[in-house]
Design an enzyme around this catalytic site. Structure first.
Site, PDB file in Angstrom:
ATOM      1  N   ARG A 122     -58.320 -12.772 -18.758  1.00 41.66           N
ATOM      2  CA  ARG A 122     -57.827 -13.111 -20.097  1.00 41.66           C
ATOM      3  C   ARG A 122     -56.347 -13.474 -19.980  1.00 41.66           C
ATOM      4  NH1 ARG A 122     -62.205 -13.946 -21.370  1.00 41.66           N
ATOM      5  NH2 ARG A 122     -63.483 -13.054 -23.009  1.00 41.66           N
ATOM      6  N   ASP A 124     -57.215 -19.708 -15.004  1.00 39.90           N
ATOM      7  CA  ASP A 124     -58.360 -20.239 -15.756  1.00 39.90           C
ATOM      8  C   ASP A 124     -58.212 -19.873 -17.229  1.00 39.90           C
ATOM      9  OD1 ASP A 124     -60.981 -21.524 -15.924  1.00 39.90           O
ATOM     10  OD2 ASP A 124     -61.743 -19.520 -16.408  1.00 39.90           O
ATOM     11  N   GLU A 129     -54.086 -20.046 -25.224  1.00 41.44           N
ATOM     12  CA  GLU A 129     -55.080 -21.095 -24.986  1.00 41.44           C
ATOM     13  C   GLU A 129     -55.886 -21.482 -26.223  1.00 41.44           C
ATOM     14  OE1 GLU A 129     -57.573 -18.902 -22.082  1.00 41.44           O
ATOM     15  OE2 GLU A 129     -59.210 -19.093 -23.507  1.00 41.44           O
ATOM     16  N   HIS A 143     -60.530 -22.394 -18.962  1.00 38.14           N
ATOM     17  CA  HIS A 143     -61.511 -21.328 -19.243  1.00 38.14           C
ATOM     18  C   HIS A 143     -62.916 -21.800 -18.846  1.00 38.14           C
ATOM     19  CE1 HIS A 143     -61.755 -17.432 -21.705  1.00 38.14           C
ATOM     20  NE2 HIS A 143     -62.839 -17.502 -20.936  1.00 38.14           N
TER      21      HIS A 143
HETATM   22  P1  NAD Z   1     -66.539  -5.131 -16.657  1.00 37.78           P
HETATM   23  O1  NAD Z   1     -66.499  -4.398 -17.938  1.00 37.78           O
HETATM   24  O2  NAD Z   1     -67.787  -5.078 -15.838  1.00 37.78           O
HETATM   25  O3  NAD Z   1     -65.340  -4.634 -15.708  1.00 37.78           O
HETATM   26  C1  NAD Z   1     -64.030  -4.461 -16.179  1.00 37.78           C
HETATM   27  C2  NAD Z   1     -63.372  -3.404 -15.287  1.00 37.78           C
HETATM   28  O4  NAD Z   1     -61.997  -3.308 -15.674  1.00 37.78           O
HETATM   29  C3  NAD Z   1     -63.997  -2.012 -15.427  1.00 37.78           C
HETATM   30  O5  NAD Z   1     -64.275  -1.472 -14.149  1.00 37.78           O
HETATM   31  C4  NAD Z   1     -62.925  -1.212 -16.155  1.00 37.78           C
HETATM   32  O6  NAD Z   1     -62.913   0.157 -15.772  1.00 37.78           O
HETATM   33  C5  NAD Z   1     -61.653  -1.916 -15.707  1.00 37.78           C
HETATM   34  N1  NAD Z   1     -60.523  -1.707 -16.608  1.00 37.78           N
HETATM   35  C6  NAD Z   1     -60.529  -1.512 -17.951  1.00 37.78           C
HETATM   36  N2  NAD Z   1     -59.261  -1.404 -18.402  1.00 37.78           N
HETATM   37  C7  NAD Z   1     -58.448  -1.525 -17.313  1.00 37.78           C
HETATM   38  C8  NAD Z   1     -57.043  -1.481 -17.136  1.00 37.78           C
HETATM   39  N3  NAD Z   1     -56.216  -1.317 -18.173  1.00 37.78           N
HETATM   40  N4  NAD Z   1     -56.562  -1.640 -15.887  1.00 37.78           N
HETATM   41  C9  NAD Z   1     -57.394  -1.815 -14.817  1.00 37.78           C
HETATM   42  N5  NAD Z   1     -58.732  -1.853 -14.934  1.00 37.78           N
HETATM   43  C10 NAD Z   1     -59.247  -1.703 -16.165  1.00 37.78           C
HETATM   44  O7  NAD Z   1     -66.137  -6.627 -17.001  1.00 37.78           O
HETATM   45  P2  NAD Z   1     -66.509  -7.946 -16.185  1.00 37.78           P
HETATM   46  O8  NAD Z   1     -67.839  -8.443 -16.621  1.00 37.78           O
HETATM   47  O9  NAD Z   1     -66.246  -7.721 -14.752  1.00 37.78           O
HETATM   48  O10 NAD Z   1     -65.419  -8.966 -16.787  1.00 37.78           O
HETATM   49  C11 NAD Z   1     -64.034  -8.799 -16.527  1.00 37.78           C
HETATM   50  C12 NAD Z   1     -63.252  -9.689 -17.450  1.00 37.78           C
HETATM   51  O11 NAD Z   1     -63.495 -11.046 -17.074  1.00 37.78           O
HETATM   52  C13 NAD Z   1     -63.680  -9.632 -18.925  1.00 37.78           C
HETATM   53  O12 NAD Z   1     -63.004  -8.629 -19.612  1.00 37.78           O
HETATM   54  C14 NAD Z   1     -63.317 -10.988 -19.446  1.00 37.78           C
HETATM   55  O13 NAD Z   1     -62.055 -10.898 -20.048  1.00 37.78           O
HETATM   56  C15 NAD Z   1     -63.234 -11.862 -18.203  1.00 37.78           C
HETATM   57  N6  NAD Z   1     -64.198 -12.983 -18.210  1.00 37.78           N
HETATM   58  C16 NAD Z   1     -63.714 -14.242 -18.048  1.00 37.78           C
HETATM   59  C17 NAD Z   1     -64.590 -15.326 -18.012  1.00 37.78           C
HETATM   60  C18 NAD Z   1     -64.102 -16.737 -17.805  1.00 37.78           C
HETATM   61  O14 NAD Z   1     -64.863 -17.694 -18.029  1.00 37.78           O
HETATM   62  N7  NAD Z   1     -62.877 -16.945 -17.356  1.00 37.78           N
HETATM   63  C19 NAD Z   1     -65.956 -15.089 -18.178  1.00 37.78           C
HETATM   64  C20 NAD Z   1     -66.410 -13.781 -18.322  1.00 37.78           C
HETATM   65  C21 NAD Z   1     -65.525 -12.718 -18.349  1.00 37.78           C
END
Ligand code: NAD
Length: 343
Positions: free
Chosen positions: A230, A254, A259, A291
């Site tokens: 994000r 990305d 954005e 994105h």
């Molecule tokens: P997930 O929930 O499986 O994993 C997130 C991890 O981050 C968890 O292990 C959690 O414990 C950890 N976490 C939470 N708060 C934290 C903090 N303050 N510091 C460090 N770690 C922390 O999520 P995911 O499916 O792996 O997705 C991760 C992120 O990717 C999403 O939150 C989303 O913002 C982003 N995403 C981006 C796209 C894209 O197209 N660019 C697509 C999907 C997801």
């Protein structure tokens, strides 16, 4: 069942129409984003379907409730654009927790390799029959230390990809995955030791501007920062300063904090008003995609199928396993501590 579908892109329609038709969900596609000005379009619909840059603030939520809208179906994992706490007792929020961690993790590695091996520069050159190699010297990933922030679904796949490249992987997570074999360090240790830092944690109060002037000062000179999570995890002004001062070696973005009104749209031929983004894009060592990390055929099909399933499950049974928690506003924390949603 009528669902108002906001911020429609041409690539959304085929999969949502297919899965919607099969399950009796009638999507009304609108190109506009959901906002206070456009919420009215959902009149007569049981739900709205929104994406990352729709603004679902308290005023929008109240307006939707007045019109009898029962659910907000996010067709994405992140939910930082929804005032989840304000939804408590008013409207139900469903999301797609996972659709293809491979899509995002593979895009992360694609950006990293493109940047450090100068593939984007080489592509432009050879298109122009310029076969010079000057300025294209890269570096190898093998043996380098990568710091992965957030080892959830996407972070874990990225860790595996990095291991395949022979990299030394260290990680920081608020909730380390026990028994995963991942070497966890503190956030500061990760900043100090990593050659490459890749962000895979959600945006929340704690992670907002995690990459800032102070954290950049702790990093190795020449660090490569990759963000496919994000935008607001990074203070973009501080990143720009770090690049100008040659402390940050490269950035692959990305996502970008501001954005919402820019990404996903065609602004070629326009003057982009965001000076920070414009300046970042002019940098030879900054790579920006719009994105795009989620955008694979597999992910689009999974997103549509899960979103439709969430909607039908909710209306058939009154509940859905992919409903967010409203009290703590953080589905991960809640699921770790409680068996059911706090609604
Ligand atoms: P997930 O929930 O499986 O994993 C997130 C991890 O981050 C968890 O292990 C959690 O414990 C950890 N976490 C939470 N708060 C934290 C903090 N303050 N510091 C460090 N770690 C922390 O999520 P995911 O499916 O792996 O997705 C991760 C992120 O990717 C999403 O939150 C989303 O913002 C982003 N995403 C981006 C796209 C894209 O197209 N660019 C697509 C999907 C997801």
């Amino acid at each position: 069942m009528k669902i108002a579908f906001f911020d429609t892109k041409q690539y959304d329609v085929p999969s949502f129409e297919k899965f919607g038709k099969e399950s009796g969900v009638d999507f009304k596609f609108f190109e506009t984003k959901l906002s206070e000005d456009t919420a009215q379009l959902a009149n007569g619909c049981e739900g709205v379907c929104v994406f990352v840059n729709d603004s679902v603030n308290s005023a929008v939520i109240d307006r939707l409730c007045e019109m009898g809208v029962k659910i907000i179906a996010l067709r994405c994992a992140g939910y930082n654009n929804v005032d989840v706490k304000h939804c408590f007792g008013k409207i139900h929020v469903l999301h797609v927790p996972a659709y293809s961690p491979y899509a995002v993790a593979e895009h992360t590695m694609a950006m990293l390799l493109t940047s450090i091996r100068r593939i984007h520069k080489a592509y432009d050159r050879t298109k122009d029959f310029n076969f010079s190699l000057n300025g294209l010297t890269g570096f190898e990933l093998h043996g380098r230390t990568v710091g992965v922030v957030g080892t959830g679904r996407i972070g874990r796949v990225f860790v595996d990809i990095c291991r395949g490249f022979g990299m030394n992987v260290i990680a920081y997570d608020k909730f380390p995955a026990e028994g995963s074999g991942i070497k966890y360090v503190t956030k500061d240790e990760l900043f100090e030791q990593s050659d490459i830092i890749s962000l895979h944690c959600p945006l929340n109060d704690e992670s907002y501007h995690m990459i800032n002037e102070n954290s950049i000062a702790k990093m190795k000179k020449g660090v490569v920062i990759v963000n496919t999570s994000r935008g607001a995890l990074i203070d973009a002004e501080a990143l720009l300063d770090g690049i100008k001062e040659r402390r940050v070696g490269a950035a692959c973005l990305d996502v970008y904090e501001e954005e919402a009104d820019i990404f996903f749209e065609d602004y070629s031929g326009h003057i982009v008003a965001d000076d920070t983004l414009a300046r970042l894009i002019t940098m030879p060592n900054v790579l920006v995609t719009s994105h795009q990390a989620f955008l694979t055929e597999e992910a689009l099909a999974n997103i549509a199928e899960t979103t439709v399933k969430n909607i039908t499950q909710f209306f058939e049974s009154g509940s859905c396993p992919n409903e967010l928690c409203y009290r703590c506003g953080s589905v991960e924390n809640c699921r770790k501590q409680r068996a059911e949603r706090c609604f």
